[in-house]
Design a protein around this motif. Sequence first.
Motif, PDB file in Angstrom:
ATOM      1  N   VAL A   1       1.138  -1.327  -0.100  1.00  0.00           N
ATOM      2  CA  VAL A   1       0.257  -0.313  -0.463  1.00  0.00           C
ATOM      3  C   VAL A   1       0.675   1.100  -0.191  1.00  0.00           C
ATOM      4  N   GLY A   2       0.027   2.237  -0.765  1.00  0.00           N
ATOM      5  CA  GLY A   2       1.184   3.588  -0.747  1.00  0.00           C
ATOM      6  C   GLY A   2       0.629   4.682  -1.357  1.00  0.00           C
TER       7      GLY A   2
ATOM      8  N   GLN B   1      -5.531  13.889  -1.796  1.00  0.00           N
ATOM      9  CA  GLN B   1      -5.545  12.299  -1.448  1.00  0.00           C
ATOM     10  C   GLN B   1      -5.836  11.277  -2.448  1.00  0.00           C
ATOM     11  N   THR B   2      -4.511  10.474  -2.079  1.00  0.00           N
ATOM     12  CA  THR B   2      -4.988   9.455  -3.325  1.00  0.00           C
ATOM     13  C   THR B   2      -4.057   7.977  -2.942  1.00  0.00           C
ATOM     14  N   VAL B   3      -4.543   6.965  -3.129  1.00  0.00           N
ATOM     15  CA  VAL B   3      -3.933   5.405  -2.847  1.00  0.00           C
ATOM     16  C   VAL B   3      -3.515   5.135  -4.484  1.00  0.00           C
ATOM     17  N   CYS B   4      -2.237   3.760  -4.078  1.00  0.00           N
ATOM     18  CA  CYS B   4      -1.994   2.967  -4.675  1.00  0.00           C
ATOM     19  C   CYS B   4      -1.076   1.828  -4.252  1.00  0.00           C
ATOM     20  N   LEU B   5      -1.955   0.918  -4.669  1.00  0.00           N
ATOM     21  CA  LEU B   5      -0.847  -0.651  -4.813  1.00  0.00           C
ATOM     22  C   LEU B   5      -0.122  -1.284  -5.916  1.00  0.00           C
ATOM     23  N   TYR B   6       1.457  -1.378  -5.244  1.00  0.00           N
ATOM     24  CA  TYR B   6       2.680  -2.232  -6.119  1.00  0.00           C
ATOM     25  C   TYR B   6       2.745  -3.812  -5.949  1.00  0.00           C
TER      26      TYR B   6
ATOM     27  N   MET C   1     -12.232   7.572 -10.311  1.00  0.00           N
ATOM     28  CA  MET C   1     -10.625   7.552 -11.468  1.00  0.00           C
ATOM     29  C   MET C   1     -10.619   5.740 -10.979  1.00  0.00           C
ATOM     30  N   LEU C   2     -10.920   4.833 -10.137  1.00  0.00           N
ATOM     31  CA  LEU C   2     -10.643   3.799  -9.217  1.00  0.00           C
ATOM     32  C   LEU C   2      -9.941   2.590 -11.033  1.00  0.00           C
ATOM     33  N   PHE C   3      -9.248   2.169 -10.531  1.00  0.00           N
ATOM     34  CA  PHE C   3      -8.344   1.572 -11.859  1.00  0.00           C
ATOM     35  C   PHE C   3      -7.580   0.026 -10.968  1.00  0.00           C
ATOM     36  N   VAL C   4      -7.916  -1.501 -11.682  1.00  0.00           N
ATOM     37  CA  VAL C   4      -7.633  -2.125 -11.586  1.00  0.00           C
ATOM     38  C   VAL C   4      -7.039  -3.043 -12.678  1.00  0.00           C
ATOM     39  N   LYS C   5      -5.821  -2.705 -12.407  1.00  0.00           N
ATOM     40  CA  LYS C   5      -4.929  -4.101 -13.711  1.00  0.00           C
ATOM     41  C   LYS C   5      -5.789  -5.466 -13.946  1.00  0.00           C
TER      42      LYS C   5
ATOM     43  N   ILE D   1      -8.675  -0.472  -2.266  1.00  0.00           N
ATOM     44  CA  ILE D   1      -8.543   0.871  -2.077  1.00  0.00           C
ATOM     45  C   ILE D   1      -9.668   1.727  -1.583  1.00  0.00           C
ATOM     46  N   THR D   2     -10.950   1.751  -1.973  1.00  0.00           N
ATOM     47  CA  THR D   2     -11.478   2.661  -1.465  1.00  0.00           C
ATOM     48  C   THR D   2     -11.722   2.524  -0.338  1.00  0.00           C
TER      49      THR D   2
END
Length: 278
Positions: free
Chosen positions: A149-150, A185-190, A210-214, A226-227
């Motif tokens: 989580v970042g 505010q943002t959240v990104c999963l790596y 702009m929720l996006f999951v590969k 993420i939400t």
Amino acid sequence: MVPVLLTSSQIFELLEKLNVLGDKSFQIRSTLLFEQRYPSKQYQVWVDLWPEFTSILIKQRLSEELIPIYYVFTLEEEKLKMLLENTDIMEWEHAIFRVYPIEFHEIIKEASRKFGFELMRSPFEFRLYIFNTDNLKKRYRAVPEDVIVGSLTPDMADTVTESWPALVYKEKKLALIRYLITNYQTVCLYNLKGAPVAYELQQKYGGLGMLFVKPAYRKRGLGKLITDLLLQKCADHGYPPFVLITAENEESGKLHTDVGFQKNDIIFLWSKVVPKEM
């Protein structure tokens, strides 16, 4: 009628007055709250009267390279029309109207035509989903072992833009997304190699978006994770978490309902002004 440009202290008073008007004023309240924390390059709040206002027009320019954005609210149509027809406030040749209740659309359209423009509305209608922070608890949703989580970083604006090919005016969208990542505010999963696999951003109007999951990481609950994380961030900073979702996007509606958002019946629109064809 002489419009009144509110001071910072008057804007705080306006927020208190709007609180009693319910969900119809939710979006304009959110925008005002957001601006108090993250002031734009240009930010003006106009009302028809003060303190007994009936109509509000917010003019927002996030940065010098981005065109002005307008938000509107009214309890009396004629008073909003007078604000829109004031050339000291409006820049019709560049106007974009964000997140307004559908009942205001005809008022804005009529005003734009008076100045030789047409109002082009988004092809989509949006429903408001609100998360009640009174019910917010520190919820534990397990983070898979293969993700970290970042947050997003400004150098990732290109990646976000490329994930949304439907966005027009790529250069302006790139500047906007870079601004959002830098300021909101943002959240990104790596993954374990440091590559982004999923993200969500707080939008310029205060909502989550702009929720996006590969594709390779879908169907694993990462969207809900993420939400959950982003709504907690928003709530921690004093913002009421909400999303705007098209009626056609049933999957997103279900995801946010499962997380705890409640659907509202008010329909919202986006529109932009274009020159009238001769």
